[in-house]
Design a protein around this motif. Structure first.
Motif, PDB file in Angstrom:
ATOM      1  N   VAL A 176       0.837  -1.202   0.000  1.00  0.00           N
ATOM      2  CA  VAL A 176       0.000   0.000   0.000  1.00  0.00           C
ATOM      3  C   VAL A 176       0.871   1.251   0.000  1.00  0.00           C
ATOM      4  O   VAL A 176       2.038   1.216   0.392  1.00  0.00           O
ATOM      5  CB  VAL A 176      -0.948   0.030   1.226  1.00  0.00           C
ATOM      6  CG1 VAL A 176      -1.920  -1.144   1.196  1.00  0.00           C
ATOM      7  CG2 VAL A 176      -0.155   0.022   2.529  1.00  0.00           C
ATOM      8  N   PHE A 177       0.294   2.355  -0.454  1.00  0.00           N
ATOM      9  CA  PHE A 177       0.998   3.639  -0.417  1.00  0.00           C
ATOM     10  C   PHE A 177       0.066   4.709   0.134  1.00  0.00           C
ATOM     11  O   PHE A 177      -1.159   4.638  -0.019  1.00  0.00           O
ATOM     12  CB  PHE A 177       1.506   4.026  -1.811  1.00  0.00           C
ATOM     13  CG  PHE A 177       0.417   4.428  -2.780  1.00  0.00           C
ATOM     14  CD1 PHE A 177       0.114   5.765  -2.999  1.00  0.00           C
ATOM     15  CD2 PHE A 177      -0.298   3.463  -3.477  1.00  0.00           C
ATOM     16  CE1 PHE A 177      -0.887   6.133  -3.891  1.00  0.00           C
ATOM     17  CE2 PHE A 177      -1.299   3.825  -4.373  1.00  0.00           C
ATOM     18  CZ  PHE A 177      -1.588   5.160  -4.580  1.00  0.00           C
ATOM     19  N   HIS A 178       0.671   5.702   0.798  1.00  0.00           N
ATOM     20  CA  HIS A 178      -0.106   6.809   1.352  1.00  0.00           C
ATOM     21  C   HIS A 178      -0.449   7.772   0.229  1.00  0.00           C
ATOM     22  O   HIS A 178       0.437   8.204  -0.529  1.00  0.00           O
ATOM     23  CB  HIS A 178       0.691   7.522   2.451  1.00  0.00           C
ATOM     24  CG  HIS A 178      -0.136   8.458   3.272  1.00  0.00           C
ATOM     25  ND1 HIS A 178      -0.371   9.760   2.906  1.00  0.00           N
ATOM     26  CD2 HIS A 178      -0.788   8.263   4.452  1.00  0.00           C
ATOM     27  CE1 HIS A 178      -1.117  10.350   3.814  1.00  0.00           C
ATOM     28  NE2 HIS A 178      -1.391   9.467   4.767  1.00  0.00           N
ATOM     29  N   LYS A 179      -1.704   8.130   0.115  1.00  0.00           N
ATOM     30  CA  LYS A 179      -2.160   8.914  -1.024  1.00  0.00           C
ATOM     31  C   LYS A 179      -1.539  10.311  -1.067  1.00  0.00           C
ATOM     32  O   LYS A 179      -1.402  10.892  -2.149  1.00  0.00           O
ATOM     33  CB  LYS A 179      -3.692   9.029  -0.998  1.00  0.00           C
ATOM     34  CG  LYS A 179      -4.407   7.688  -1.118  1.00  0.00           C
ATOM     35  CD  LYS A 179      -5.907   7.844  -0.953  1.00  0.00           C
ATOM     36  CE  LYS A 179      -6.621   6.512  -0.986  1.00  0.00           C
ATOM     37  NZ  LYS A 179      -8.081   6.648  -0.753  1.00  0.00           N
ATOM     38  N   SER A 180      -1.158  10.865   0.070  1.00  0.00           N
ATOM     39  CA  SER A 180      -0.596  12.218   0.094  1.00  0.00           C
ATOM     40  C   SER A 180       0.927  12.213   0.042  1.00  0.00           C
ATOM     41  O   SER A 180       1.536  12.949  -0.735  1.00  0.00           O
ATOM     42  CB  SER A 180      -1.050  12.960   1.363  1.00  0.00           C
ATOM     43  OG  SER A 180      -2.460  13.083   1.387  1.00  0.00           O
ATOM     44  N   THR A 181       1.559  11.384   0.855  1.00  0.00           N
ATOM     45  CA  THR A 181       3.013  11.392   0.943  1.00  0.00           C
ATOM     46  C   THR A 181       3.681  10.447  -0.043  1.00  0.00           C
ATOM     47  O   THR A 181       4.859  10.610  -0.363  1.00  0.00           O
ATOM     48  CB  THR A 181       3.463  11.010   2.366  1.00  0.00           C
ATOM     49  OG1 THR A 181       3.096   9.641   2.622  1.00  0.00           O
ATOM     50  CG2 THR A 181       2.808  11.909   3.400  1.00  0.00           C
ATOM     51  N   GLY A 182       2.948   9.428  -0.509  1.00  0.00           N
ATOM     52  CA  GLY A 182       3.538   8.438  -1.402  1.00  0.00           C
ATOM     53  C   GLY A 182       4.346   7.378  -0.681  1.00  0.00           C
ATOM     54  O   GLY A 182       4.889   6.471  -1.326  1.00  0.00           O
ATOM     55  N   HIS A 183       4.443   7.453   0.650  1.00  0.00           N
ATOM     56  CA  HIS A 183       5.191   6.459   1.411  1.00  0.00           C
ATOM     57  C   HIS A 183       4.516   5.092   1.281  1.00  0.00           C
ATOM     58  O   HIS A 183       3.287   4.989   1.288  1.00  0.00           O
ATOM     59  CB  HIS A 183       5.272   6.863   2.884  1.00  0.00           C
ATOM     60  CG  HIS A 183       6.106   8.079   3.122  1.00  0.00           C
ATOM     61  ND1 HIS A 183       6.052   8.817   4.285  1.00  0.00           N
ATOM     62  CD2 HIS A 183       7.026   8.701   2.337  1.00  0.00           C
ATOM     63  CE1 HIS A 183       6.889   9.830   4.226  1.00  0.00           C
ATOM     64  NE2 HIS A 183       7.485   9.786   3.043  1.00  0.00           N
ATOM     65  N   THR A 184       5.343   4.062   1.172  1.00  0.00           N
ATOM     66  CA  THR A 184       4.806   2.722   0.952  1.00  0.00           C
ATOM     67  C   THR A 184       5.128   1.805   2.127  1.00  0.00           C
ATOM     68  O   THR A 184       6.055   2.050   2.901  1.00  0.00           O
ATOM     69  CB  THR A 184       5.381   2.094  -0.335  1.00  0.00           C
ATOM     70  OG1 THR A 184       6.797   1.892  -0.177  1.00  0.00           O
ATOM     71  CG2 THR A 184       5.125   2.989  -1.532  1.00  0.00           C
ATOM     72  N   ARG A 185       4.344   0.741   2.242  1.00  0.00           N
ATOM     73  CA  ARG A 185       4.582  -0.281   3.251  1.00  0.00           C
ATOM     74  C   ARG A 185       3.885  -1.562   2.824  1.00  0.00           C
ATOM     75  O   ARG A 185       3.014  -1.555   1.947  1.00  0.00           O
ATOM     76  CB  ARG A 185       4.060   0.160   4.623  1.00  0.00           C
ATOM     77  CG  ARG A 185       2.546   0.320   4.660  1.00  0.00           C
ATOM     78  CD  ARG A 185       2.017   0.537   6.073  1.00  0.00           C
ATOM     79  NE  ARG A 185       2.401   1.833   6.605  1.00  0.00           N
ATOM     80  CZ  ARG A 185       1.969   2.288   7.783  1.00  0.00           C
ATOM     81  NH1 ARG A 185       1.173   1.554   8.528  1.00  0.00           N
ATOM     82  NH2 ARG A 185       2.337   3.472   8.198  1.00  0.00           N
ATOM     83  N   TRP A 186       4.295  -2.655   3.449  1.00  0.00           N
ATOM     84  CA  TRP A 186       3.624  -3.946   3.246  1.00  0.00           C
ATOM     85  C   TRP A 186       2.850  -4.284   4.505  1.00  0.00           C
ATOM     86  O   TRP A 186       3.368  -4.178   5.624  1.00  0.00           O
ATOM     87  CB  TRP A 186       4.629  -5.051   2.940  1.00  0.00           C
ATOM     88  CG  TRP A 186       5.085  -5.067   1.516  1.00  0.00           C
ATOM     89  CD1 TRP A 186       6.162  -4.438   0.977  1.00  0.00           C
ATOM     90  CD2 TRP A 186       4.461  -5.783   0.437  1.00  0.00           C
ATOM     91  NE1 TRP A 186       6.251  -4.698  -0.370  1.00  0.00           N
ATOM     92  CE2 TRP A 186       5.228  -5.525  -0.721  1.00  0.00           C
ATOM     93  CE3 TRP A 186       3.346  -6.618   0.333  1.00  0.00           C
ATOM     94  CZ2 TRP A 186       4.907  -6.066  -1.973  1.00  0.00           C
ATOM     95  CZ3 TRP A 186       3.024  -7.155  -0.902  1.00  0.00           C
ATOM     96  CH2 TRP A 186       3.791  -6.880  -2.039  1.00  0.00           C
TER      97      TRP A 186
END
Length: 361
Positions: free
Chosen positions: A78-88
């Motif tokens: 997934v990714f954060h819609k504002s920051t673009g940061h991703t994680r599993w």
């Protein structure tokens, strides 16, 4: 096009003399640990060095498999819609709980999260993250990162021969195929045992991936439709046994208008638009047939990504809310589906999925 260096972690050998469970022979203690469910293993690793070593042992997953204790879990990028940061994040279909995976190496390098591809060897508990677009200049990457469920850890593997973004990947016969991308027409194969890539037959022309699916020994790639369907899409089929590319059948290509998922060697597609109904491809007639039942529930918001396990479809949408579709034959030569929606945690509201895979752990 570079790849990051893997961090080296030194582990003390003191655990070799430390009992797993005081008062019990290690053979019995190991059988106790094997019965711990996968979500509990992260905390269990922190109990002692000997426990951490036991869970990381290559024989651990084999023991779970031999005792039929390995269960399917949904792994979602997934990714954060504002920051673009991703994680599993991993989802347990039985408890319906989510839990995080360790940070993926090189995660800060990726831009446009949908540009990378994933593939899995589910029964081996192996997940592979390939390529993607570089955050610095949007150039394609060669990176290959591997996740190992038994040790709950990531590692860098041998990079691809060709940098790729917006391309297709799939597992066939225990190996990983990477193909296409914009503008690459080449394809290559990865052997996880030998940790090496080699070139295989390439496509006539490179196509950006809209969707892809593996059926048997063949990888199917479609560039998809551009709404409102102003021109027919292109598609290609890689036959791994013959090492050759074929044209995708016309009916399959034109009807592939959504996210594909394979159940019992049959290709199903959730329509991208309108009622989001499920349909199944009929190879002998080169047509698509409606699956009875409701369409993908509206609670599962775009973008969504789809995978499958044990006769069920998992569709993870923004949130990420998950729709679980139970698919079965209807007794009249067709298929039916029933959906159940699991709401994602409130703290994931601003996250959207890009890829998902099922692993047994």
């Amino acid at each position: 096009m570079g790849i990051c260096e893997e961090e080296k972690v030194e582990v003390s050998d003191d655990s070799e003399t430390e009992a797993l469970i005081p008062g019990l022979p290690d053979e019995i203690a190991e059988q106790c640990l094997v019965h711990l469910p996968f979500p509990s293993q992260t905390l269990a690793r922190s109990v002692s060095r000997s426990w951490k070593k036991a869970f990381s042992n290559s024989n651990f997953l084999q023991s779970k498999k031999s005792l039929s204790l390995s269960l399917p879990y949904l792994f979602v990028h997934v990714f954060h819609k504002s920051t673009g940061h991703t994680r599993w994040q991993a989802f347990d279909p039985r408890s319906r709980n989510w839990f995080p995976l360790p940070p993926m190496p090189c995660s800060s390098k990726f831009s446009a999260p949908g540009s990378l591809a994933t593939a899995a060897l589910p029964r081996e508990g192996r997940l592979f993250v390939l390529g993607g677009a570089c955050a610095d200049n949007l150039s394609p990457l060669r990176t290959l990162v591997s996740y190992h469920a038994p040790s709950n850890s990531w590692s860098l593997a041998s990079p691809m021969r060709i940098p790729r973004a917006f391309f297709a990947a799939g597992s066939i016969g225990g190996r990983i195929i990477a193909a296409g991308g914009d503008p690459a027409a080449s394809a290559e194969c990865y052997d996880p045992v030998q940790n090496r890539w080699w070139q295989v037959s390439g496509m006539r022309a490179g196509i950006p991936r809209y969707d892809a699916a593996t059926v048997g020994s063949k990888l199917y790639i479609t560039e998809g439709w551009w709404w409102p369907f102003t021109f027919p899409p292109r598609g290609a089929v890689y036959d791994a046994e013959a090492d050759r590319w074929e044209e995708m059948p016309g009916g399959m290509c034109e009807g592939w208008t959504g996210a594909g998922v394979v159940l019992e060697e049959r290709l199903f597609v959730i329509r991208e638009h309108a009622d989001r109904r499920l349909k199944v491809y009929e190879p002998k007639k080169d047509t698509w047939r409606e699956v009875s039942g409701e369409g993908l529930p509206r609670e599962v918001r775009r973008p969504y990504t789809v995978t499958r396990a044990e006769g069920r479809i998992y569709a993870a949408g923004s949130g990420p809310d998950v729709a679980v579709g139970s698919v079965a034959e209807d007794g009249r030569g067709g298929w039916k589906v029933e959906w159940d929606v699991v709401e994602g945690p409130a703290e994931f509201e601003d996250f959207a999925p890009t890829n998902c895979e099922v692993l047994y752990a």
